[in-house]
Design a protein around this motif. Structure first.
Motif, mmCIF file in Angstrom:
data_model
loop_
_atom_site.group_PDB
_atom_site.id
_atom_site.type_symbol
_atom_site.label_atom_id
_atom_site.label_comp_id
_atom_site.label_asym_id
_atom_site.label_seq_id
_atom_site.Cartn_x
_atom_site.Cartn_y
_atom_site.Cartn_z
ATOM 1 N N ASP A 1 0.801 -1.223 0.000
ATOM 2 C CA ASP A 1 0.000 0.000 0.000
ATOM 3 C C ASP A 1 0.834 1.273 0.000
ATOM 4 O O ASP A 1 0.285 2.380 0.058
ATOM 5 N N THR A 2 2.165 1.149 -0.044
ATOM 6 C CA THR A 2 3.043 2.308 -0.245
ATOM 7 C C THR A 2 4.053 1.956 -1.325
ATOM 8 O O THR A 2 4.235 0.779 -1.660
ATOM 9 N N LEU A 3 4.733 2.965 -1.856
ATOM 10 C CA LEU A 3 5.737 2.727 -2.899
ATOM 11 C C LEU A 3 7.096 2.351 -2.316
ATOM 12 O O LEU A 3 8.012 2.022 -3.068
ATOM 13 N N THR A 4 7.231 2.439 -0.998
ATOM 14 C CA THR A 4 8.471 2.004 -0.343
ATOM 15 C C THR A 4 8.105 0.966 0.716
ATOM 16 O O THR A 4 8.055 1.251 1.910
ATOM 17 N N GLU A 5 7.837 -0.240 0.222
ATOM 18 C CA GLU A 5 7.440 -1.350 1.093
ATOM 19 C C GLU A 5 8.537 -1.712 2.090
ATOM 20 O O GLU A 5 8.264 -2.216 3.176
ATOM 21 N N ASP A 6 9.787 -1.394 1.738
ATOM 22 C CA ASP A 6 10.910 -1.693 2.625
ATOM 23 C C ASP A 6 10.870 -0.824 3.888
ATOM 24 O O ASP A 6 11.055 -1.315 5.005
ATOM 25 N N LEU A 7 10.637 0.487 3.720
ATOM 26 C CA LEU A 7 10.527 1.399 4.854
ATOM 27 C C LEU A 7 9.324 1.030 5.720
ATOM 28 O O LEU A 7 9.399 1.042 6.960
ATOM 29 N N ASP A 8 8.223 0.689 5.089
ATOM 30 C CA ASP A 8 6.995 0.321 5.792
ATOM 31 C C ASP A 8 7.232 -0.879 6.718
ATOM 32 O O ASP A 8 6.972 -0.818 7.927
ATOM 33 N N LEU A 9 7.730 -1.981 6.159
ATOM 34 C CA LEU A 9 7.952 -3.183 6.968
ATOM 35 C C LEU A 9 9.026 -2.952 8.026
ATOM 36 O O LEU A 9 8.941 -3.494 9.134
ATOM 37 N N GLY B 1 8.170 7.753 0.879
ATOM 38 C CA GLY B 1 8.514 8.290 2.189
ATOM 39 C C GLY B 1 7.350 9.052 2.797
ATOM 40 O O GLY B 1 7.034 8.902 3.983
ATOM 41 N N ALA B 2 6.680 9.878 1.986
ATOM 42 C CA ALA B 2 5.525 10.641 2.468
ATOM 43 C C ALA B 2 4.360 9.719 2.810
ATOM 44 O O ALA B 2 3.643 9.935 3.799
ATOM 45 N N GLU B 3 4.159 8.679 1.993
ATOM 46 C CA GLU B 3 3.103 7.707 2.282
ATOM 47 C C GLU B 3 3.340 7.019 3.627
ATOM 48 O O GLU B 3 2.405 6.788 4.402
ATOM 49 N N ASN B 4 4.596 6.704 3.889
ATOM 50 C CA ASN B 4 4.914 6.038 5.155
ATOM 51 C C ASN B 4 4.808 6.984 6.341
ATOM 52 O O ASN B 4 4.522 6.555 7.465
ATOM 53 N N VAL C 1 10.269 10.328 13.460
ATOM 54 C CA VAL C 1 9.391 11.244 12.723
ATOM 55 C C VAL C 1 10.181 12.026 11.677
ATOM 56 O O VAL C 1 9.740 12.179 10.529
ATOM 57 N N LEU C 2 11.369 12.509 12.054
ATOM 58 C CA LEU C 2 12.195 13.253 11.092
ATOM 59 C C LEU C 2 12.672 12.348 9.962
ATOM 60 O O LEU C 2 12.786 12.785 8.808
ATOM 61 N N HIS C 3 12.938 11.088 10.290
ATOM 62 C CA HIS C 3 13.315 10.112 9.259
ATOM 63 C C HIS C 3 12.172 9.943 8.261
ATOM 64 O O HIS C 3 12.377 9.968 7.038
ATOM 65 N N LEU C 4 10.956 9.786 8.780
ATOM 66 C CA LEU C 4 9.790 9.635 7.903
ATOM 67 C C LEU C 4 9.507 10.909 7.111
ATOM 68 O O LEU C 4 8.860 10.865 6.060
ATOM 69 N N LEU C 5 9.991 12.041 7.626
ATOM 70 C CA LEU C 5 9.803 13.327 6.938
ATOM 71 C C LEU C 5 10.961 13.668 5.997
ATOM 72 O O LEU C 5 10.984 14.766 5.433
ATOM 73 N N ASN C 6 11.915 12.750 5.846
ATOM 74 C CA ASN C 6 13.086 13.007 4.992
ATOM 75 C C ASN C 6 12.700 13.615 3.657
ATOM 76 O O ASN C 6 13.224 14.649 3.240
ATOM 77 N N GLY D 1 2.051 11.869 -2.007
ATOM 78 C CA GLY D 1 2.141 10.914 -0.912
ATOM 79 C C GLY D 1 1.362 11.357 0.307
ATOM 80 O O GLY D 1 0.655 10.557 0.941
ATOM 81 N N HIS D 2 1.454 12.630 0.646
ATOM 82 C CA HIS D 2 0.769 13.141 1.837
ATOM 83 C C HIS D 2 -0.750 13.179 1.677
ATOM 84 O O HIS D 2 -1.488 12.997 2.649
ATOM 85 N N ILE D 3 -1.235 13.415 0.453
ATOM 86 C CA ILE D 3 -2.689 13.486 0.259
ATOM 87 C C ILE D 3 -3.293 12.117 -0.080
ATOM 88 O O ILE D 3 -4.510 11.987 -0.223
ATOM 89 N N GLY D 4 -2.436 11.105 -0.200
ATOM 90 C CA GLY D 4 -2.928 9.753 -0.404
ATOM 91 C C GLY D 4 -3.256 9.387 -1.833
ATOM 92 O O GLY D 4 -3.988 8.422 -2.075
ATOM 93 N N LYS D 5 -2.723 10.118 -2.793
ATOM 94 C CA LYS D 5 -2.954 9.760 -4.197
ATOM 95 C C LYS D 5 -2.160 8.513 -4.548
ATOM 96 O O LYS D 5 -0.942 8.474 -4.397
#
Length: 496
Positions: free
Chosen positions: A236-244, A285-288, A311-316, A407-411
């Protein structure tokens, strides 16, 4: 004055966010320097003892990789590991002729005694995450090593990474990316520069203090039970690695980062390929951030400092949006500064935030000298590379900001994989690659207009105010002019 006030408020917020990010980078630098003095005392498997050798599955998720599949499979076939304890899964979602070529190569390797399987899907659901999840269903290994198609690990790679899983709390071992074609062009040099900063300063700086890091999608090993416990791969995100990675660490799994184990890979050599990769990484990154921020903040298992870094990492990737805002508003701010004398103290205070650039300069220097060495000549090379990198990174800020906003608006958007080229030397050419698209992004036109806009900013420095000009922002606008000019002309001339 309402319009001017709005500009000042937005500009101030963005520049303060960049400053906080710079302070976080400075903290990571201190962590990094401290970590260099510490000895690695982690328990390790003795792979010479058959009773301690865990079974490993290597997963190779691929999709239409005609130019690099043979190179990849030949390389993986040479990896050393105790006999009978290794299997290879080629997770092949390809839809072109490479599917047949891969099947033939796998048949050849199987005839040589390799335990290798060709796993295909008719439905590419979940993209890379879906392929990894599908392979996991039949994987025999208790440990899962993952390599993208453009990575070429050394033959002792497993022997240097698997031993760390003796610690049962370790869920992931991640290695540092190397760059096969670092010196191919200016584009590959700046990509390498950015990745080197991540794989030294950031990964070590976070990991050494127990803060969350991320599996980088490739060149790492997962414990199978960690993947399952964290909820398995999700698409459900484009960076499945960061998510998991975040879901696993929220479950108290530990990650081990090995800076000394380098895994060579190929950097994108065409700007369209770099653009698609940057778009995916920044949007993901924004999706995560949307998906994980509240989970991190509400977690009772981690410290306040780890939450801040998380949080700052996710906001990279969102830093690109802040940079773009500061860049665009800097020209109106130049005129506001010279129009309203009573705001002079505000601008005195805001000039303090130039220290953000100084912090980045210092942090990246330690990364640079770790990889390239120190000395006056190297420092001069670094100065040139730092400002070149910053200029071109800012030139990508419109493109990356669009990705971040989406990413932030969920498109939602499709996972667009980065074309591979099998390029190592300056003699190799990318032209004729069938996976490149000839269509220019509409964003390129706006990047050309932004180049002209910052050219106007350079002109404004000479004419603004009544004191013979104001050159405080001239270097900044010059870097933006060069950066957007590079991205615009490179995109036009590459015709891809």
């Amino acid at each position: 004055m309402i319009f001017e006030t709005a500009i000042i408020v937005i500009y101030t917020f963005a520049i303060v966010m960049i400053f906080f990010y710079a302070l976080a980078q400075l903290n990571l630098l201190f962590n990094y320097l401290t970590a260099q003095k510490e000895k690695n005392k982690a328990p390790k498997f003795d792979l010479d003892n058959p009773d301690e050798v865990p079974f490993v599955t290597i997963q190779l998720p691929v999709y239409n990789e005609m130019y690099v599949m043979e190179r990849l499979l030949d390389n993986i076939a040479e990896i050393k590991y105790p006999e009978g304890k290794l299997e290879i899964q080629v997770l092949d979602d390809s839809t072109d002729y490479s599917l047949k070529l891969t099947a033939e190569k796998i048949k050849e390797l199987r005839a040589r005694g390799l335990d290798i399987k060709h796993i295909t899907r008719t439905d590419r659901g979940g993209f890379k995450a879906g392929a990894l999840k599908e392979g996991l269903k039949t994987a025999k290994g208790e440990l899962i090593a993952i390599f993208d198609a453009d990575f070429l690990p050394e033959d002792d790679w497993l022997l240097r990474t698997i031993p760390y899983f003796k610690d049962l709390e370790i869920g992931v071992v991640q290695t540092r990316w190397g760059h096969l074609n670092r010196n191919y062009s200016l584009l590959t040099k700046i990509q390498a520069f950015a990745l080197d900063a991540h794989f030294t300063l950031e990964q070590v700086g976070r990991n050494s203090k127990g803060h969350f890091i991320n599996f980088n999608g490739t060149a790492g090993v997962w414990r199978k039970t960690c993947i399952i416990d964290a909820g398995n791969w999700e698409g459900d995100t484009l960076t499945e690695d960061l998510d998991l990675s975040y879901r696993a660490q929220l479950k108290n799994w530990k990650f081990k980062y090995l800076e000394d184990v380098e895994t060579p890979a190929e950097l994108p050599v065409v700007i369209s390929a770099a653009r698609s990769q940057q778009f995916r990484w920044n949007k993901g990154g924004a999706e995560n951030f949307r998906k994980m921020m509240w989970r991190v903040l509400k977690s009772k298992n981690i410290s306040a400092k780890t939450k801040v870094h998380g949080v700052l990492h996710l906001l990279n990737s969102t830093m690109f949006l802040n940079i773009f805002i500061v860049a665009v508003l800097s020209i109106p701010m130049l005129y506001i500064k010279n129009e309203y004398a009573h705001l002079r103290y505000y601008f005195y205070i805001m000039s303090f935030f130039v220290v953000s650039t100084v912090i980045f300069f210092v942090c990246y220097w330690f990364m640079f000298k770790q990889i390239y060495g120190s000395g006056f000549k190297k420092f001069f090379e670094y100065i040139v590379m730092f400002f070149t990198f910053f200029s071109i990174a800012m030139g990508f800020s419109l493109h990356n900001s669009i990705a971040v906003i989406e990413g932030h608006i969920g498109k939602r958007s499709e996972f667009v994989r980065t074309p591979k080229f099998n390029i190592k030397t300056l003699k190799d050419s990318w032209k004729g690659n069938k996976y490149l698209k000839g269509k220019l992004s509409p964003n390129v036109i706006f990047e050309g207009l932004l180049m002209l806009y910052f050219g106007f900013g350079l002109y404004s420095a000479f004419v603004v105010g009544d004191q013979g000009g104001d050159f405080g922002l001239f270097p900044f606008h010059l870097m933006l002019f060069i950066g957007f000019g590079y991205v615009f002309f490179k995109s036009i001339t590459s015709k891809v």
